[in-house]
Design a protein around this motif. Sequence first.
Motif, PDB file in Angstrom:
ATOM      1  N   LEU A 184      18.378  -7.418  -4.302  1.00 43.79           N
ATOM      2  CA  LEU A 184      19.439  -7.339  -5.316  1.00 43.79           C
ATOM      3  C   LEU A 184      20.559  -6.435  -4.804  1.00 43.79           C
ATOM      4  N   HIS A 185      20.163  -5.316  -4.232  1.00 43.62           N
ATOM      5  CA  HIS A 185      21.152  -4.371  -3.732  1.00 43.62           C
ATOM      6  C   HIS A 185      21.962  -4.989  -2.586  1.00 43.62           C
ATOM      7  N   GLU A 186      21.261  -5.609  -1.653  1.00 40.91           N
ATOM      8  CA  GLU A 186      21.949  -6.269  -0.525  1.00 40.91           C
ATOM      9  C   GLU A 186      22.894  -7.360  -1.030  1.00 40.91           C
ATOM     10  N   GLY A 187      22.419  -8.111  -2.013  1.00 38.77           N
ATOM     11  CA  GLY A 187      23.226  -9.195  -2.564  1.00 38.77           C
ATOM     12  C   GLY A 187      24.486  -8.666  -3.227  1.00 38.77           C
ATOM     13  N   ALA A 188      24.341  -7.552  -3.946  1.00 42.08           N
ATOM     14  CA  ALA A 188      25.505  -6.972  -4.635  1.00 42.08           C
ATOM     15  C   ALA A 188      26.552  -6.531  -3.609  1.00 42.08           C
ATOM     16  N   VAL A 189      26.081  -5.914  -2.522  1.00 45.95           N
ATOM     17  CA  VAL A 189      27.019  -5.478  -1.475  1.00 45.95           C
ATOM     18  C   VAL A 189      27.710  -6.711  -0.874  1.00 45.95           C
ATOM     19  N   LYS A 190      26.930  -7.770  -0.686  1.00 47.57           N
ATOM     20  CA  LYS A 190      27.494  -8.986  -0.098  1.00 47.57           C
ATOM     21  C   LYS A 190      28.560  -9.609  -1.010  1.00 47.57           C
ATOM     22  N   VAL A 191      28.236  -9.694  -2.314  1.00 49.79           N
ATOM     23  CA  VAL A 191      29.207 -10.283  -3.253  1.00 49.79           C
ATOM     24  C   VAL A 191      30.510  -9.479  -3.211  1.00 49.79           C
ATOM     25  N   MET A 192      30.384  -8.146  -3.167  1.00 47.01           N
ATOM     26  CA  MET A 192      31.595  -7.318  -3.174  1.00 47.01           C
ATOM     27  C   MET A 192      32.329  -7.372  -1.830  1.00 47.01           C
ATOM     28  N   ASP A 193      31.583  -7.276  -0.726  1.00 48.10           N
ATOM     29  CA  ASP A 193      32.240  -7.180   0.589  1.00 48.10           C
ATOM     30  C   ASP A 193      32.699  -8.529   1.139  1.00 48.10           C
ATOM     31  N   ASP A 194      31.882  -9.570   0.923  1.00 47.75           N
ATOM     32  CA  ASP A 194      32.206 -10.849   1.579  1.00 47.75           C
ATOM     33  C   ASP A 194      32.767 -11.897   0.630  1.00 47.75           C
ATOM     34  N   LEU A 195      32.538 -11.743  -0.662  1.00 50.75           N
ATOM     35  CA  LEU A 195      32.931 -12.821  -1.589  1.00 50.75           C
ATOM     36  C   LEU A 195      33.958 -12.351  -2.614  1.00 50.75           C
ATOM     37  N   ASP A 196      34.646 -11.293  -2.305  1.00 55.09           N
ATOM     38  CA  ASP A 196      35.694 -10.755  -3.203  1.00 55.09           C
ATOM     39  C   ASP A 196      35.189 -10.490  -4.609  1.00 55.09           C
ATOM     40  N   GLY A 197      33.944 -10.126  -4.760  1.00 58.27           N
ATOM     41  CA  GLY A 197      33.404  -9.780  -6.083  1.00 58.27           C
ATOM     42  C   GLY A 197      33.093 -10.987  -6.952  1.00 58.27           C
ATOM     43  N   GLU A 198      33.184 -12.197  -6.364  1.00 58.39           N
ATOM     44  CA  GLU A 198      32.946 -13.421  -7.155  1.00 58.39           C
ATOM     45  C   GLU A 198      31.597 -14.039  -6.792  1.00 58.39           C
ATOM     46  N   PHE A 199      30.791 -14.331  -7.800  1.00 56.20           N
ATOM     47  CA  PHE A 199      29.524 -15.024  -7.531  1.00 56.20           C
ATOM     48  C   PHE A 199      29.804 -16.460  -7.094  1.00 56.20           C
ATOM     49  N   PRO A 200      29.015 -16.993  -6.147  1.00 59.13           N
ATOM     50  CA  PRO A 200      29.173 -18.412  -5.789  1.00 59.13           C
ATOM     51  C   PRO A 200      29.016 -19.277  -7.041  1.00 59.13           C
ATOM     52  N   SER A 201      29.659 -20.443  -7.042  1.00 62.70           N
ATOM     53  CA  SER A 201      29.726 -21.175  -8.311  1.00 62.70           C
ATOM     54  C   SER A 201      28.713 -22.304  -8.459  1.00 62.70           C
ATOM     55  N   ASP A 202      27.957 -22.642  -7.422  1.00 64.00           N
ATOM     56  CA  ASP A 202      26.967 -23.705  -7.612  1.00 64.00           C
ATOM     57  C   ASP A 202      25.640 -23.336  -6.962  1.00 64.00           C
ATOM     58  N   ARG A 203      24.634 -24.153  -7.278  1.00 65.76           N
ATOM     59  CA  ARG A 203      23.269 -23.856  -6.836  1.00 65.76           C
ATOM     60  C   ARG A 203      23.175 -23.670  -5.320  1.00 65.76           C
ATOM     61  N   ASP A 204      23.734 -24.599  -4.572  1.00 58.30           N
ATOM     62  CA  ASP A 204      23.557 -24.536  -3.121  1.00 58.30           C
ATOM     63  C   ASP A 204      24.218 -23.290  -2.535  1.00 58.30           C
ATOM     64  N   SER A 205      25.414 -22.937  -3.021  1.00 64.52           N
ATOM     65  CA  SER A 205      26.072 -21.745  -2.445  1.00 64.52           C
ATOM     66  C   SER A 205      25.352 -20.481  -2.869  1.00 64.52           C
ATOM     67  N   LEU A 206      24.794 -20.478  -4.077  1.00 64.47           N
ATOM     68  CA  LEU A 206      24.019 -19.295  -4.492  1.00 64.47           C
ATOM     69  C   LEU A 206      22.828 -19.095  -3.557  1.00 64.47           C
ATOM     70  N   VAL A 207      22.139 -20.206  -3.259  1.00 66.42           N
ATOM     71  CA  VAL A 207      20.965 -20.134  -2.386  1.00 66.42           C
ATOM     72  C   VAL A 207      21.382 -19.680  -0.982  1.00 66.42           C
ATOM     73  N   GLU A 208      22.496 -20.210  -0.544  1.00 63.75           N
ATOM     74  CA  GLU A 208      22.975 -19.897   0.809  1.00 63.75           C
ATOM     75  C   GLU A 208      23.459 -18.456   0.937  1.00 63.75           C
ATOM     76  N   GLN A 209      24.128 -17.968  -0.104  1.00 64.87           N
ATOM     77  CA  GLN A 209      24.816 -16.670   0.030  1.00 64.87           C
ATOM     78  C   GLN A 209      23.983 -15.463  -0.407  1.00 64.87           C
ATOM     79  N   LEU A 210      23.102 -15.644  -1.398  1.00 69.34           N
ATOM     80  CA  LEU A 210      22.425 -14.457  -1.931  1.00 69.34           C
ATOM     81  C   LEU A 210      21.011 -14.300  -1.363  1.00 69.34           C
ATOM     82  N   PRO A 211      20.712 -13.131  -0.790  1.00 62.30           N
ATOM     83  CA  PRO A 211      19.371 -12.948  -0.224  1.00 62.30           C
ATOM     84  C   PRO A 211      18.300 -13.012  -1.307  1.00 62.30           C
ATOM     85  N   GLY A 212      17.209 -13.662  -1.015  1.00 66.03           N
ATOM     86  CA  GLY A 212      16.092 -13.729  -1.970  1.00 66.03           C
ATOM     87  C   GLY A 212      16.285 -14.777  -3.058  1.00 66.03           C
TER      88      GLY A 212
END
Length: 481
Positions: A117-145
């Motif tokens: 969760l912590h790694e994912g939060a850093v990733k959303v902020m650092d790599d995705l401009d604070g925006e969660f991916p918008s569909d199932r496949d990108s969520l799976v691809e981008q968020l650890p775990g």
Amino acid sequence: MVKASKSVSPAVIGLLHKFSEPEVSLLREKLLSHYDANHRILPWRSIAATEDDRNKRAYAVWVSEMMLQQTQVATVISYFEKWISKWPTVADLSKATLEEVNQVWAGLGYYSRARRLHEGAVKVMDDLDGEFPSDRDSLVEQLPGVGRYTGSAIASIALGSCVGVVDGNVNRVMARLRGIGADISAQATVDHMWSLADQLVDPERPGDFNQAVMELGATVCTPKTPSCSTCPLQSLCVAYRRSQDGQQKTSISSHFKMVGKSKDKVDESLVKDIECLPECDLCLRKEDWDSSLGVQNYPRKGQKTQSRQETSAVVILQRPNGQMYFVQRPKTGLLANLWEFPSIALTSEEESQWEESITQQLQEDFAVPQSYACLRIFVSDVLHIFSHIRQTYKVYKLSLDDKKPEVICPSKYQGSQWMTREEFMSSATSTAMKKILKAVESSEQKAKDKKPKRGKEEKPVDAKKQKTISQFFNASAKKQK
Ligand code: SF4
Ligand SMILES: [Zn+2]
């Protein structure tokens, strides 16, 4: 370069295991009405239903799903509330330290979820401009775990994507509704479950629909005590019909009437053929149906690989100051890096030879002289189940002098250390080792509570060779003079 492709013939799936369009509509309607009237109020559901900010919704559902992966809803509620009040947004979580995150998570177990969760939060902020991916496949691809299930749950519940979910509850409900009796973990079954889930999900209310199926599995269509009499989906349920004595033929006929796959008059002689295809891959074989189980004939789990039985001796070497001797496991493999008591595998020998073997290995591996090793006292057996091993620990304790003998760490370990109880409890160790320490402590407590009767004191395992501990020490002292 063209890759050689393996040809796999597709699974044969009879109509019985599918939903017709009229059935889909009926199921959505019945299930959502039941959910609206009965669903549990849960904090993450409230955020998903009322929060305008999509990122806050996605964040709340993501946190709740990660917490729920190995933990019951009732336990998760207070952890979730504490977490959200400390870090209300993904940005807040990204600024926390891993220590803080672990502290809030403490007690939930499986700390890798917190780290992800912590790694994912850093990733959303650092790599995705604070925006969660918008569909199932990108969520799976981008968020650890985040796997297919969690990605689908976030996408549907928080972001309104029309995708189905499949978890243990959904598998059970679907297997019963459609009479799916093939091994639930077989690839063909897994694929079919996902295709049913994606077909059934209500495009108007995907999040509610998915939660409704899971909730039905958790509260009505439970593994051991399904409440078919109150189930809103009873009329659509193949397992229920099969479980009714003498109803099978009529029910299957009426099932096909309803879905429009047969004429009004179904030839009774054809019912068995219509019921399913003889070569169907998803049917429960007739010989496997157990009428005493009723709907619980579904779902079917594949043969579990039998867990291995293993036995080892664990010897707690203790100095008079209370410190105990620990070794650190190798960097890779089972229980990597964890601290543990010295242990000795008891494999091929006959049980009658175990004691001898322990004495010998304490001497060879840890340099504990035979004269000391024989003084160990048996405490108890401790059983611990790992995912595929039933491990019995035969626990001994051995009190040593202040400095002697010097215990040597076998080279297969990373190192060794004498630790107090407190130091050990705060070190990285396994549940099994904590269980062992508890067993020793409770046996010591019992011994304290019980007034020792004359002649009933604990005896060393090899009492024949070693008359008494004091005789041994006296003898050693004489030799040294
Ligand atoms: S009727 Fe019974 S078995 Fe069928 S879905 Fe409902 S609770 Fe489950
Ligand atoms: Zn079939």
